[in-house]
Write a protein that holds these residues in place. Sequence first.
Motif, PDB file in Angstrom:
ATOM      1  N   ILE A 507      12.600 -17.523  11.638  1.00  0.00           N
ATOM      2  CA  ILE A 507      13.001 -16.174  12.385  1.00  0.00           C
ATOM      3  C   ILE A 507      12.038 -15.005  12.655  1.00  0.00           C
ATOM      4  N   PRO A 508      12.205 -14.732  14.025  1.00  0.00           N
ATOM      5  CA  PRO A 508      11.173 -13.687  14.168  1.00  0.00           C
ATOM      6  C   PRO A 508      11.591 -12.267  13.318  1.00  0.00           C
ATOM      7  N   LYS A 509      10.536 -11.573  13.030  1.00  0.00           N
ATOM      8  CA  LYS A 509      10.570 -10.221  12.399  1.00  0.00           C
ATOM      9  C   LYS A 509      11.296 -10.654  10.809  1.00  0.00           C
ATOM     10  N   VAL A 510      11.753 -11.608  10.671  1.00  0.00           N
ATOM     11  CA  VAL A 510      12.203 -11.985   9.117  1.00  0.00           C
ATOM     12  C   VAL A 510      11.325 -12.865   8.457  1.00  0.00           C
ATOM     13  N   GLY A 511      10.866 -14.020   9.174  1.00  0.00           N
ATOM     14  CA  GLY A 511      10.077 -15.036   8.194  1.00  0.00           C
ATOM     15  C   GLY A 511      10.700 -15.993   8.114  1.00  0.00           C
ATOM     16  N   VAL A 512      10.160 -16.928   7.234  1.00  0.00           N
ATOM     17  CA  VAL A 512      10.646 -18.521   7.269  1.00  0.00           C
ATOM     18  C   VAL A 512      11.885 -18.657   6.206  1.00  0.00           C
ATOM     19  N   VAL A 513      12.884 -19.163   6.460  1.00  0.00           N
ATOM     20  CA  VAL A 513      14.093 -19.202   5.868  1.00  0.00           C
ATOM     21  C   VAL A 513      14.445 -20.723   5.602  1.00  0.00           C
ATOM     22  N   ALA A 514      14.623 -20.944   4.198  1.00  0.00           N
ATOM     23  CA  ALA A 514      15.166 -22.166   3.982  1.00  0.00           C
ATOM     24  C   ALA A 514      16.616 -22.570   3.824  1.00  0.00           C
ATOM     25  N   GLY A 515      17.190 -23.304   4.794  1.00  0.00           N
ATOM     26  CA  GLY A 515      18.470 -23.811   4.788  1.00  0.00           C
ATOM     27  C   GLY A 515      18.777 -24.782   3.842  1.00  0.00           C
ATOM     28  N   CYS A 516      19.466 -24.496   2.802  1.00  0.00           N
ATOM     29  CA  CYS A 516      19.970 -25.295   1.734  1.00  0.00           C
ATOM     30  C   CYS A 516      21.205 -25.570   1.307  1.00  0.00           C
ATOM     31  N   LEU A 517      21.309 -26.509   0.751  1.00  0.00           N
ATOM     32  CA  LEU A 517      23.009 -27.248   0.493  1.00  0.00           C
ATOM     33  C   LEU A 517      22.800 -27.047  -1.310  1.00  0.00           C
ATOM     34  N   VAL A 518      23.653 -26.338  -1.649  1.00  0.00           N
ATOM     35  CA  VAL A 518      23.926 -26.287  -3.276  1.00  0.00           C
ATOM     36  C   VAL A 518      24.715 -27.527  -3.665  1.00  0.00           C
ATOM     37  N   GLN A 519      23.736 -28.368  -4.551  1.00  0.00           N
ATOM     38  CA  GLN A 519      24.661 -29.539  -4.764  1.00  0.00           C
ATOM     39  C   GLN A 519      25.218 -29.492  -6.232  1.00  0.00           C
ATOM     40  N   GLU A 520      24.671 -28.695  -7.172  1.00  0.00           N
ATOM     41  CA  GLU A 520      25.088 -28.451  -8.401  1.00  0.00           C
ATOM     42  C   GLU A 520      24.997 -26.786  -8.722  1.00  0.00           C
ATOM     43  N   GLY A 521      26.019 -26.505  -9.719  1.00  0.00           N
ATOM     44  CA  GLY A 521      25.935 -25.104 -10.200  1.00  0.00           C
ATOM     45  C   GLY A 521      26.151 -23.997  -9.249  1.00  0.00           C
ATOM     46  N   LYS A 522      25.159 -23.024  -9.169  1.00  0.00           N
ATOM     47  CA  LYS A 522      25.164 -21.963  -8.163  1.00  0.00           C
ATOM     48  C   LYS A 522      23.867 -21.399  -8.056  1.00  0.00           C
ATOM     49  N   PHE A 523      23.492 -20.770  -6.813  1.00  0.00           N
ATOM     50  CA  PHE A 523      22.024 -19.893  -6.647  1.00  0.00           C
ATOM     51  C   PHE A 523      22.714 -18.602  -6.786  1.00  0.00           C
ATOM     52  N   VAL A 524      21.895 -17.877  -7.455  1.00  0.00           N
ATOM     53  CA  VAL A 524      22.056 -16.384  -7.735  1.00  0.00           C
ATOM     54  C   VAL A 524      20.930 -15.487  -7.117  1.00  0.00           C
ATOM     55  N   LYS A 525      21.271 -14.435  -6.557  1.00  0.00           N
ATOM     56  CA  LYS A 525      20.114 -13.335  -5.984  1.00  0.00           C
ATOM     57  C   LYS A 525      19.515 -12.826  -7.309  1.00  0.00           C
TER      58      LYS A 525
END
Length: 593
Positions: A507-525
Amino acid sequence: MFKMRKGMKIDLGPSIPIRQLSKAIHKTPEEIENSLRGRGKVLRAGDGLKVDQAIWIAEQEGFRVRVLSRGKEEALSIEPEKKSLIQPRPPVVTVMGHVDHGKTVLLDAIRHTNLASQEPGAITQHIGAYKIHLPGGDIVFLDTPGHEAFAAMRARGAQLTDIVVLVVAADEGVKPQTIEAVQHAQAARVPIIVAVNKIDKPQANPARVREDLAQYGLIPEEWQGETIYVDISAKYHQNLDKLLEMILLLSEMMELKADQSRAARGTVLESRIDPQLGPTATVLVQDGTLRIRDFFVCGQTFGRVRLMMNEWGKRMETAPPSTPVQISSFSQVPRAGDPFLVISSEKEARKLADLIGRQEQGAERLRPRPTTLEEVQREIRKEAIPELPIVLKVDVYGSLQPIVQSLQSLAIPGARITIIHSGVGAISESDVLLASAASERGIIIGFNVKPDGKAELLARQERVDIRLYSVIYDLINEVSRLAQGLVIPRYREEIIGRGEVIRVFHIPKVGVVAGCLVQEGKFVKGHQARVIRRGIIIHTGEIVSLKHYDQFVDEIGQGKTCGLMLSRGFTRYQVKDQVEVFITEELPKGGEE
């Protein structure tokens, strides 16, 4: 070889076999084993004795023992000795029981002194020996400490005694140290009189004390048993006369006797370095009569009795059996529990002390060292553990062993306590230098002692920490806390979410972003995440951005997709990379996972 006209000779080696001694004094090996067990030593017929142990037992059985030497040969001469002045002696009574159940208050009431108010924490911390005079006869009392760290001192008291007075508080009943005291007395085969104390309290229940102790074989006389129980209040001096009467009655039935005409023998109760007198010890004379100017051997030390005082500081010329005395003139500080033997001459005393020293050095060399691979590996692993080196100084020898044992028994996972030196007396300059040389963490622990002026100045210069204590609880707890402070922090990791990269966005001006599927549990910032490719971790960083469709979120759960960015500018995502989100928690120091 030595030739003897009468008696028997035992050649001296690294130790003296029990079987050989049994032949010399006409006793079975089992009888010698029982005698040793009464002094706290558990040995078998095939085991060996130290020379002072052999002499003590032989003289106890009425034999005269001398050390013979010719060139490099050494032997013990053991000959029958006539007993000419056998008379009744006062009983030696040890007061035992659980902490704060009133042992010191009881002795205080009996002796009309105020010892309890002088003891730090109101808990006796050294064995004290006192002889009291009554119309019906004399009684010698030993007061043993109540704190669990001093089990060794209580055991020693039981080994020296004729009668144990077991003090049990009527309001609290039987406690762990009560049971331990019973076991010490029973192991030493010493009769027990139970003093049920604090009967003045409203919640007192003497009947419960009898019921509980009956389970350990102490069945009251009123229940057709053999154990004497006396209900007392030490605080209000209630029934103390009856307790003393029972002690004298039991001792009369035991027919306690000793030969006052022979050379004295006894046992060290306590030892210390007196600032004026030097090495000093409290000795209980158990047989014979001790006199001023007698030569003696006591463990590896020897000397001549030049000053002898009773427990009140009054000078004495002679000390008959069952008499506690303070003696100076030791060549070094003896150990509590060492046999004290009067010897005919200084030459023989020096020779015997040297022989005992060589035997103990030989035993030290024979101590096992790590031999198997596992033992060697354990020794190597120890080197990686943080260490707290301690120089320990105490005021009296009787406190040294219990404190050392208590410190060594502290289990601090991830740290090790090492006592690099321990001894009796004031903290000296050499103690400071020893602690300083050990490591930057080396400390000095003083129990009822202080550093001299030069040592204090040197400690400041060398930045060596000196910590002083007068109560055992404080010492043990503080050392434990210090050791825990050395533990290297350990962390426990918990994985809270797993997912997979299913697409990579530039993404321009943002950078590289990984599109992920959460398979177990949760992702937390804000949590840590690692990127794994074919089983290899290629990056670990903090989740700095989470986006679900067009919205930034702090957390996203299982089964949902998200855009993920990690810290440290990581951009090398590939489809099918695995993502693990985890948290780390620091474990308590000294704790277990």
